[in-house]
Design a protein around this motif. Structure first.
Motif, short mmCIF file in Angstrom:
data_model
loop_
_atom_site.label_atom_id
_atom_site.label_comp_id
_atom_site.label_asym_id
_atom_site.label_seq_id
_atom_site.Cartn_x
_atom_site.Cartn_y
_atom_site.Cartn_z
N ARG A 49 0.81 -1.21 0.00
CA ARG A 49 0.00 0.00 0.00
C ARG A 49 0.85 1.27 0.00
O ARG A 49 0.48 2.27 -0.60
CB ARG A 49 -0.93 -0.02 1.22
N THR A 50 1.99 1.24 0.68
CA THR A 50 2.87 2.42 0.77
C THR A 50 4.29 2.01 0.38
O THR A 50 5.19 1.98 1.23
CB THR A 50 2.85 3.00 2.20
N PRO A 51 4.53 1.71 -0.89
CA PRO A 51 5.85 1.18 -1.28
C PRO A 51 6.98 2.18 -1.05
O PRO A 51 8.10 1.76 -0.70
CB PRO A 51 5.67 0.86 -2.77
N THR A 52 6.74 3.46 -1.26
CA THR A 52 7.82 4.43 -1.11
C THR A 52 8.20 4.59 0.36
O THR A 52 9.39 4.61 0.71
CB THR A 52 7.39 5.79 -1.68
N LEU A 53 7.23 4.73 1.23
CA LEU A 53 7.52 4.82 2.66
C LEU A 53 8.25 3.57 3.15
O LEU A 53 9.22 3.66 3.92
CB LEU A 53 6.22 5.01 3.45
N TRP A 54 7.81 2.42 2.67
CA TRP A 54 8.45 1.17 3.10
C TRP A 54 9.89 1.09 2.59
O TRP A 54 10.78 0.66 3.32
CB TRP A 54 7.63 -0.01 2.58
N GLN A 55 10.12 1.54 1.37
CA GLN A 55 11.46 1.51 0.81
C GLN A 55 12.39 2.45 1.57
O GLN A 55 13.54 2.09 1.87
CB GLN A 55 11.42 1.90 -0.67
N GLU A 56 11.91 3.65 1.88
CA GLU A 56 12.74 4.61 2.63
C GLU A 56 13.04 4.09 4.03
O GLU A 56 14.15 4.27 4.54
CB GLU A 56 12.04 5.97 2.70
N ALA A 57 12.05 3.44 4.66
CA ALA A 57 12.28 2.88 5.98
C ALA A 57 13.29 1.74 5.93
O ALA A 57 14.11 1.57 6.84
CB ALA A 57 10.97 2.39 6.58
N THR A 58 13.25 0.95 4.88
CA THR A 58 14.18 -0.16 4.74
C THR A 58 15.60 0.34 4.50
O THR A 58 16.57 -0.18 5.07
CB THR A 58 13.75 -1.07 3.58
N LYS A 59 15.76 1.37 3.68
CA LYS A 59 17.09 1.90 3.34
C LYS A 59 17.66 2.76 4.46
O LYS A 59 18.87 2.76 4.70
CB LYS A 59 17.00 2.74 2.07
N VAL B 140 11.63 -4.19 8.25
CA VAL B 140 10.94 -3.13 8.98
C VAL B 140 9.82 -3.71 9.83
O VAL B 140 9.58 -3.26 10.96
CB VAL B 140 10.38 -2.07 8.00
N ALA B 141 9.13 -4.71 9.32
CA ALA B 141 8.04 -5.32 10.08
C ALA B 141 8.55 -5.95 11.36
O ALA B 141 7.92 -5.85 12.42
CB ALA B 141 7.32 -6.36 9.22
N ASP B 142 9.71 -6.61 11.30
CA ASP B 142 10.29 -7.21 12.51
C ASP B 142 10.71 -6.14 13.51
O ASP B 142 10.63 -6.36 14.72
CB ASP B 142 11.50 -8.07 12.14
N ALA B 143 11.14 -5.01 13.00
CA ALA B 143 11.65 -3.96 13.88
C ALA B 143 10.54 -3.16 14.56
O ALA B 143 10.66 -2.80 15.74
CB ALA B 143 12.56 -3.01 13.08
N MET B 144 9.46 -2.87 13.84
CA MET B 144 8.49 -1.89 14.33
C MET B 144 7.09 -2.44 14.58
O MET B 144 6.28 -1.74 15.20
CB MET B 144 8.38 -0.72 13.33
N LEU B 145 6.79 -3.61 14.10
CA LEU B 145 5.43 -4.13 14.21
C LEU B 145 5.42 -5.44 15.00
O LEU B 145 6.45 -5.88 15.51
CB LEU B 145 4.83 -4.32 12.82
N GLY B 146 4.26 -6.04 15.14
CA GLY B 146 4.16 -7.30 15.86
C GLY B 146 4.49 -7.14 17.33
O GLY B 146 4.02 -6.23 18.01
#
Length: 740
Positions: free
Chosen positions: A75-85, A327-333
């Motif tokens: 849904r938010t590919p750009t935000l996810w990419q920036e968070a990953t990088k 990012v999911a492992d770091a910030m979610l769950g």
């Protein structure tokens, strides 16, 4: 008693005068050692990581309400990419208001300090950021209300914030959107360059100023409405990423809440020097956590510009390693700090309210038992309480004293992820209380008078101490800890933990001191107290220099009177000098550091020196007043004081007899009182620390007093007879509770 006094006088006379004089100096020597140990522990600070990269341009993209659970790789590919990088973290959006609405967040961003926009309405929803703007030309804009807003923040609020301080520190700013103009406007209201929205191709515009501030839109509501707003924000960010110039730092931040409830938000920094890792700052001291006020100094540091003196309250962010790649492992769950902090606030209020009510009820029930426990001189009087009643009351008092340590242990479980977190947390806490009570009760030494008090105190100090040694993970967003959303503390020991730790350490020291020769009792108090000073004050553990100074004062007072007698002028003078030695020495070391690296003591003295300490003192006074009225721990502190007053001054109390038999406990009580009151007032938490200490120590003090009352009529053995475990002056009862 006469025979016992004669025996003691003969024993003292047999000790050479030189030895007596040497022993008298032991407390003062040990107090000097605690001052040295405290200074060593407080002076050592971790080396800061200042590798924040360098940039020719900074693009700050903000979105009111953007949270980590809004991000999704599809849904938010750009935000996810920036968070990953880039480097990421949880953003606390605290402002001058209790809840940071969009206008407050954007204004705080541009001030680098806690600021607020005037509120016009109240309700469950925040007003959108819609400032009045004029366009005198086609280049920039004017924020119509900026001058009055600056005046209001200077005159009405205690933070000394100057909206527009960030814009004044750079050559020019470019704002895209009305909300961004609130952060980009100078103190007199001028926005250097302005566009109502980001154009389709902003490539030429993003290089015109070294700082560009872009509004990605407001994320509010839920369901499809919220998802649509997040997609729109991601689309705007995609245009920024495609058009950003070389050597630029891109920062993405959820700058505020959108409802009248506080949350943690998104913080991303991507560029040279920010490739992966956690975001942190000296202001939080915790990897993965950043404050909204940290963004302005981070911008200036990245651009190689100095921060304005006396205006910024934040500290420049840095990137540290250790973040999971996903990012999911770091910030979610299981690592969703925002979800946990939401549950923590509601459950903490319930927990401490229930605890205060139960302890008050328990004290009220204990009073008639203590009245019956006192032996009457006449032939007629109330019957002594039954052994079963006393046993049940003792177990209830032990359980009450273990409630906060049990709550800390319960925070090690993911209770907050369940549908009814309060019930789950209560059940887990109750289980730990039962386990702790059973350990104390089933111990072979349980019937010793001081065992329950010393054992419970040791458990409390051990739980908090181990938590601090392992990074204070139980206290961060914990029910018995502190919430990162409130913005008061992000690492180290909180007010509740400090109260339990100080009370546990000093009461344990007082209990242990009764087992050794009188002149060496201060050694035990100072040894354990010195450990406490270092643990509380070390930036690697407690990270609370003010708390360490308060503990030093309490330990010095306790050491001065642990051998018996009153707190005389000479004793008080020695204790005060030792406390001042630690304070002054640490302050001298702290003042030698750069302003950005100073601790709270150094910053306070610096502010006093340059005349800017007034707002800080006003903030502390306001915080004390608010904590005094709002916190259930105030009730616990007052209830504890009233119960101890009853135990000491009423004919049925028995506390004076307890202190007469065990003077080290009186010293421990005095030390806890001094330390918790100083720490609470100086840290702006009023009676929070004292309330936590009372909750952990007063129930077992009542238990011990009850035991002393039950043995008040025990006869003294004649001189020459063998004493039981109760020691001189107390008979070892044949079928009841021993008194040592």
């Amino acid at each position: 008693m006469r025979a016992l006094d004669r025996f003691r006088r003969v024993r003292r006379a047999s000790v050479p005068a030189g030895r007596r004089r040497t022993a008298a100096w032991v407390p003062y020597l040990m107090v000097a050692l605690i001052a040295v140990a405290g200074l060593a522990g407080l002076s050592v600070r971790p080396a800061g990581d200042n590798n924040t990269g360098s940039a020719d341009y900074v693009i700050l993209a903000g979105s009111a309400g953007l949270r980590w659970d809004d991000l999704d790789p599809q849904r938010t590919p750009t935000l996810w990419q920036e968070a990953t990088k880039g480097s990421i973290g949880w953003l606390s959006v605290r402002s001058a208001m209790r809840v940071t609405c969009p206008s407050d967040g954007w204004l705080t961003l541009g001030a680098g300090n806690y600021a607020a926009w005037p509120r016009r309405t109240t309700g469950s929803q925040c007003e959108p950021a819609a400032p009045a703007l004029t366009r005198p030309d086609t280049i920039g804009a004017n924020l119509t209300d900026q001058r009055s807003v600056v005046q209001n923040n200077q005159d009405q609020l205690p933070y000394g914030a100057v909206p527009g301080a960030l814009a004044e520190s750079v050559r020019c700013t470019y704002a895209f959107g009305p909300a961004a103009a609130m952060a980009a406007a100078r103190p007199f209201g001028r926005v250097d360059k302005y566009e109502p929205s980001l154009p389709a191709d902003p490539r030429a515009l993003l290089t015109q100023c070294n700082l560009s501030i872009v509004d990605l839109g407001t994320i509010a509501g839920s369901g499809a409405q919220r998802e649509q707003a997040v997609r729109a924000a991601d689309a705007i960010l995609a245009r920024i990423v495609a058009a950003r110039p070389e050597r630029s730092l891109l920062m993405v931040a959820g700058v505020s809440d959108t409802e009248r409830s506080s949350r943690l938000h998104v913080a991303i920094a991507e560029g040279e020097g920010w490739n992966g890792g956690w975001l942190t700052s000296a202001g939080t001291g915790r990897d993965g956590y950043l404050q909204l006020i940290d963004l302005a100094p981070t911008v200036l540091t990245a651009l190689g510009k100095p921060a304005p003196e006396k205006l910024f309250a934040g500290r420049a962010a840095t990137a540290v390693e250790g973040r999971p790649a996903d990012v999911a492992d770091a910030m979610l769950g299981v690592h969703n700090a925002d979800q946990r902090s939401v549950a923590q606030r509601s459950v903490a209020e319930i927990f401490f309210t229930v605890l205060a009510g139960l302890q008050v009820l328990l004290f009220l029930l204990a009073v008639p038992v203590m009245v019956r426990a006192r032996r009457h001189a006449g032939p007629r009087g109330p019957a002594l309480p039954s052994a079963r009643l006393v046993a049940v009351l003792e177990l209830a008092l032990i359980a009450a004293a273990l409630a906060i340590p049990a709550a800390l242990l319960a925070d090690a479980t993911p209770w907050w992820r369940y549908g009814h977190p309060a019930w789950v947390f209560g059940s887990v806490t109750g289980l730990f209380i039962v386990i702790g009570t059973a350990l104390v009760r089933l111990a072979p030494r349980y019937h010793r008078t001081l065992w329950p008090m010393g054992a419970v105190a040791g458990i409390g100090a051990l739980v908090v101490g181990l938590d601090l040694l392992t990074g204070a993970q139980l206290q961060l967003n914990g029910v018995a800890g502190y919430s990162a959303v409130s913005g008061g503390r992000y690492a180290g020991v909180g007010g509740v933990g400090l109260g339990v730790f100080v009370a546990g350490l000093l009461v344990l020291a007082g209990s242990l001191a009764q087992w050794i020769t009188k002149q060496w009792r201060p050694v035990i108090v100072v040894l354990l107290g010195g450990i406490g000073v270092v643990v509380v004050g070390s930036p690697y553990m407690g990270a609370d220099p003010v708390g360490a100074i308060a503990v030093t004062a309490g330990v010095c007072v306790a050491a001065a009177i642990t051998t018996g007698g009153w707190l005389t002028v000479p004793r008080f003078a020695w204790a005060a000098l030792a406390g001042l030695a630690v304070t002054i020495s640490f302050a001298a070391v702290d003042l030698r550091r750069p302003a950005a690296d100073q601790g709270i003591v150094g910053r306070l003295l610096t502010e006093l020196g340059n005349g800017t300490a007034g707002p800080a003192m006003q903030r502390a006074a306001t915080a004390n007043g608010q904590a005094l009225l709002d916190s259930p721990l105030t009730v616990l502190a007052v209830a504890g004081v009233l119960m101890l007053a009853f135990c000491q001054f009423s004919p049925w109390g028995g506390l004076n007899r307890l202190f007469g038999l065990h003077p080290a406990l009186r010293a421990a009580g005095a030390g806890v009182t001094v330390a918790t009151l100083i720490a609470g007032v100086l840290n702006g938490s009023a009676l929070t620390v004292a309330g936590a200490a009372a909750a952990a120590a007063v129930p077992t003090a009542v238990l011990t007093t009850l035991r002393v009352l039950l043995h008040a009529a025990d006869r003294t053995r004649p001189e020459g007879e063998t004493y039981g475990p109760g020691g001189p002056g107390l008979r070892e009862p044949a079928s009841s509770t021993p008194v040592a």
